[in-house]
Write a protein that holds these residues in place. Sequence first.
Motif, PDB file in Angstrom:
ATOM      1  N   ILE A 327      -1.360  -8.661  -7.831  1.00 47.03           N
ATOM      2  CA  ILE A 327      -0.865  -7.626  -6.882  1.00 47.03           C
ATOM      3  C   ILE A 327      -2.057  -7.256  -6.114  1.00 47.03           C
ATOM      4  O   ILE A 327      -2.933  -6.860  -6.566  1.00 47.03           O
ATOM      5  N   PHE A 328      -1.704  -7.258  -4.990  1.00 40.72           N
ATOM      6  CA  PHE A 328      -2.813  -6.938  -3.828  1.00 40.72           C
ATOM      7  C   PHE A 328      -2.298  -5.877  -2.728  1.00 40.72           C
ATOM      8  O   PHE A 328      -1.021  -5.790  -2.385  1.00 40.72           O
ATOM      9  N   TRP A 329      -3.234  -4.945  -2.613  1.00 45.69           N
ATOM     10  CA  TRP A 329      -2.866  -3.962  -1.559  1.00 45.69           C
ATOM     11  C   TRP A 329      -3.948  -4.150  -0.458  1.00 45.69           C
ATOM     12  O   TRP A 329      -5.035  -4.280  -0.509  1.00 45.69           O
ATOM     13  N   MET A 342      -7.164  -5.195  -5.765  1.00 48.64           N
ATOM     14  CA  MET A 342      -6.975  -6.750  -6.165  1.00 48.64           C
ATOM     15  C   MET A 342      -6.696  -6.666  -7.812  1.00 48.64           C
ATOM     16  O   MET A 342      -7.622  -6.195  -8.294  1.00 48.64           O
ATOM     17  N   SER A 343      -5.590  -6.677  -8.063  1.00 49.88           N
ATOM     18  CA  SER A 343      -5.289  -6.837  -9.710  1.00 49.88           C
ATOM     19  C   SER A 343      -4.604  -8.239 -10.085  1.00 49.88           C
ATOM     20  O   SER A 343      -3.706  -8.601  -9.707  1.00 49.88           O
ATOM     21  N   ILE A 351      -7.639  -7.927 -14.848  1.00 44.24           N
ATOM     22  CA  ILE A 351      -8.513  -7.285 -13.982  1.00 44.24           C
ATOM     23  C   ILE A 351      -8.061  -6.648 -12.741  1.00 44.24           C
ATOM     24  O   ILE A 351      -7.576  -7.360 -11.943  1.00 44.24           O
ATOM     25  N   THR A 352      -8.419  -5.337 -12.478  1.00 42.29           N
ATOM     26  CA  THR A 352      -8.064  -4.407 -11.332  1.00 42.29           C
ATOM     27  C   THR A 352      -9.239  -4.149 -10.688  1.00 42.29           C
ATOM     28  O   THR A 352     -10.012  -3.485 -11.255  1.00 42.29           O
ATOM     29  N   GLN A 363      -5.023   4.707  -7.145  1.00 37.47           N
ATOM     30  CA  GLN A 363      -4.508   4.700  -8.517  1.00 37.47           C
ATOM     31  C   GLN A 363      -3.328   3.563  -8.405  1.00 37.47           C
ATOM     32  O   GLN A 363      -2.375   3.877  -7.620  1.00 37.47           O
ATOM     33  N   LEU A 364      -3.543   2.644  -9.166  1.00 34.30           N
ATOM     34  CA  LEU A 364      -2.489   1.421  -9.242  1.00 34.30           C
ATOM     35  C   LEU A 364      -1.646   1.735 -10.372  1.00 34.30           C
ATOM     36  O   LEU A 364      -2.020   1.769 -11.477  1.00 34.30           O
ATOM     37  N   ASP A 365      -0.125   1.600 -10.523  1.00 32.53           N
ATOM     38  CA  ASP A 365       0.809   1.455 -11.385  1.00 32.53           C
ATOM     39  C   ASP A 365       0.995   0.012 -11.492  1.00 32.53           C
ATOM     40  O   ASP A 365       1.909  -0.567 -10.457  1.00 32.53           O
ATOM     41  N   ARG A 366       0.593  -0.499 -12.624  1.00 28.30           N
ATOM     42  CA  ARG A 366       0.730  -2.243 -12.564  1.00 28.30           C
ATOM     43  C   ARG A 366       2.325  -2.593 -13.059  1.00 28.30           C
ATOM     44  O   ARG A 366       2.672  -3.574 -12.719  1.00 28.30           O
ATOM     45  N   GLU A 367       2.967  -1.492 -13.500  1.00 26.59           N
ATOM     46  CA  GLU A 367       4.509  -1.654 -13.979  1.00 26.59           C
ATOM     47  C   GLU A 367       5.237  -1.889 -12.721  1.00 26.59           C
ATOM     48  O   GLU A 367       6.325  -2.488 -12.771  1.00 26.59           O
TER      49      GLU A 367
END
Length: 587
Positions: A327-329, A342-343, A351-352, A363-367
């Motif tokens: 997951i990238f922003w 970068m997660s 690794i985030t 803050q990232l919500d990986r779900e």
Amino acid sequence: MTTLQYLGISVIFIIDLLGDVNAEVNILTQREGQSVTLHTGLTGLHVDTIFWVFGPVIPNTSIVESQVIRGENITEFKGRFSDRLQLDRETGSLTIRNLTLNNSGVYQLDIFNTHKTSQRFNLTVYAPVPLPQVQKISEGDVLDSSSEKGSCSVVCSVENQIDRTLSWYRGEKRLNQTSSPDLSTNLSLSLEIKLKDKDIYSCVAANPVSNQTTKLNIETLCLQFVESGPNLTTIIVIVLTLFIGICCIWKKKDIKGCCVSTSGSPEEEDSVVQLRQTLSAAIPLDQTEYRPDLLGDVNAEVNILTQREGQSVTLHTGLTGLHVDKIFWFFGPVIPNTSIVMSQVIRGENITEFKGRFSDRLQLDRETGSLTIRNLTLNNSGVYQLNIFNTHKTSQRFNLTVYAPVPLPQVRKIPQGDFLDSSSEKGSCSVVCSVENQIYRTLSWYRGEKRLNQTSSPDLSTNLSLSLEIKLQDNDIYSCVAANPVSNQTTKLNIEMLCLQFVESGPNLTTIIVIVLVIVLTLFIGICCIWKKKDIKGCCVSTSGSPEEENCGVAYSVRPCISPSSPVKNENSLDCIPATVKTGCTF
């Protein structure tokens, strides 16, 4: 992870929602079965991450992922043609071997270190061009029977493919050309020629990487249509055929090379005349294979968000239960080319990493992949790009604008507006409302709920101001409102406070009484001082001319009392002046 980063909705004035679409696109062509290298023009690369992404229209499939993870260089080739890929990590260039038509499309290179560097390549792979076929048009036999020797029409045809053309040439000069986007039918092109024409005609089929040429043989196709007497060769052939036929009948044996019907009319194997052949139908091609849309993700929906400075905002993806590797922003004021999140799941470990100047507020919500930004500042306005990778790439874009809170607008009188309407019953007054200007800020005057006027300006270096002229006897409620998309402030107009001093009315009664009393008292004190040359508390004279008694009871404000029998003294005498009237005194 890197992908195409595009901007430009939008815009809001602005903002170039096209993003990397404005970057240079390298156009490449190659022949099927050959190799091609997508050259980056870079050398001596020492970067952590190199990604190549591919797609027929939108490059959304990862084909190369090369990363330096904990000092180890890990390169992975993916997709249906991964065994034909080769990466040069010193330059980032990608080589594709043994090309097929399916390798046509858009290739995106993304190189990451602190910032992202992107390049795009539009590759088109063409099949080799087959030899075009030339045939006589039967309906065109002796098309020009009135000419000296007549004419003949022929047609050239070839299977159609993308970017394929078909042309007739006379020598080096092109006479005509055709092409068609309809790949379900063959290309065909006709030509009419004079039978005595000695020029060399050729039909050429071509695409950007190859061509094939068929020369026209006028004698073979059109000789039988020359309008002349019997040919000697023809007469000899007929005589020999008759002779052989008679021999076959009489000897009743098969002679090699002799094929005779029972009726005695021979049939030649190699006739000069060729039968007309119907044009074969081309195999329909996949109609979905068209030129790639170089706009890429620009055609995707852009989510427009606004929020107030100091607040928080969440860029909701609308996804749930994500189980993806990457997951990238990315973020940028115009082009999202800076990595901020970068997660990755690397060897089973999540690794985030948050990057950039506001990484401590992310803050990232990986779900779900959603990103929250706390304590917003004006510098957080811009374009945010989400890239989610598993087998394919999923992208979303958000255009966020952060606004400062609107301050209270200030209302003041315009001095030059005093008695602007002196001819009216009660006059008028002009006021001006002003506020500091910011992006998308407006300033408006309202009378009750009705908006009277409004102003805004793209010039942020000057304040917004808006004037209003009102009647002094107007009883309506006026208010000035400053607003932006997330907040507003209102200042109500106090007509009495700003404009009352300009009301055109008669003198006030109380003011007149006070002024008259002050004038009378001043004159009286002045006269007493001149006549008596001293300060006397009341004047009262006895009949004997003695000075007034202290407890006379008559104040200066009434009159001095004088004895009627007292002689008149001179001006400088301290005695009272004779008078015929005595009031309130006892002598």
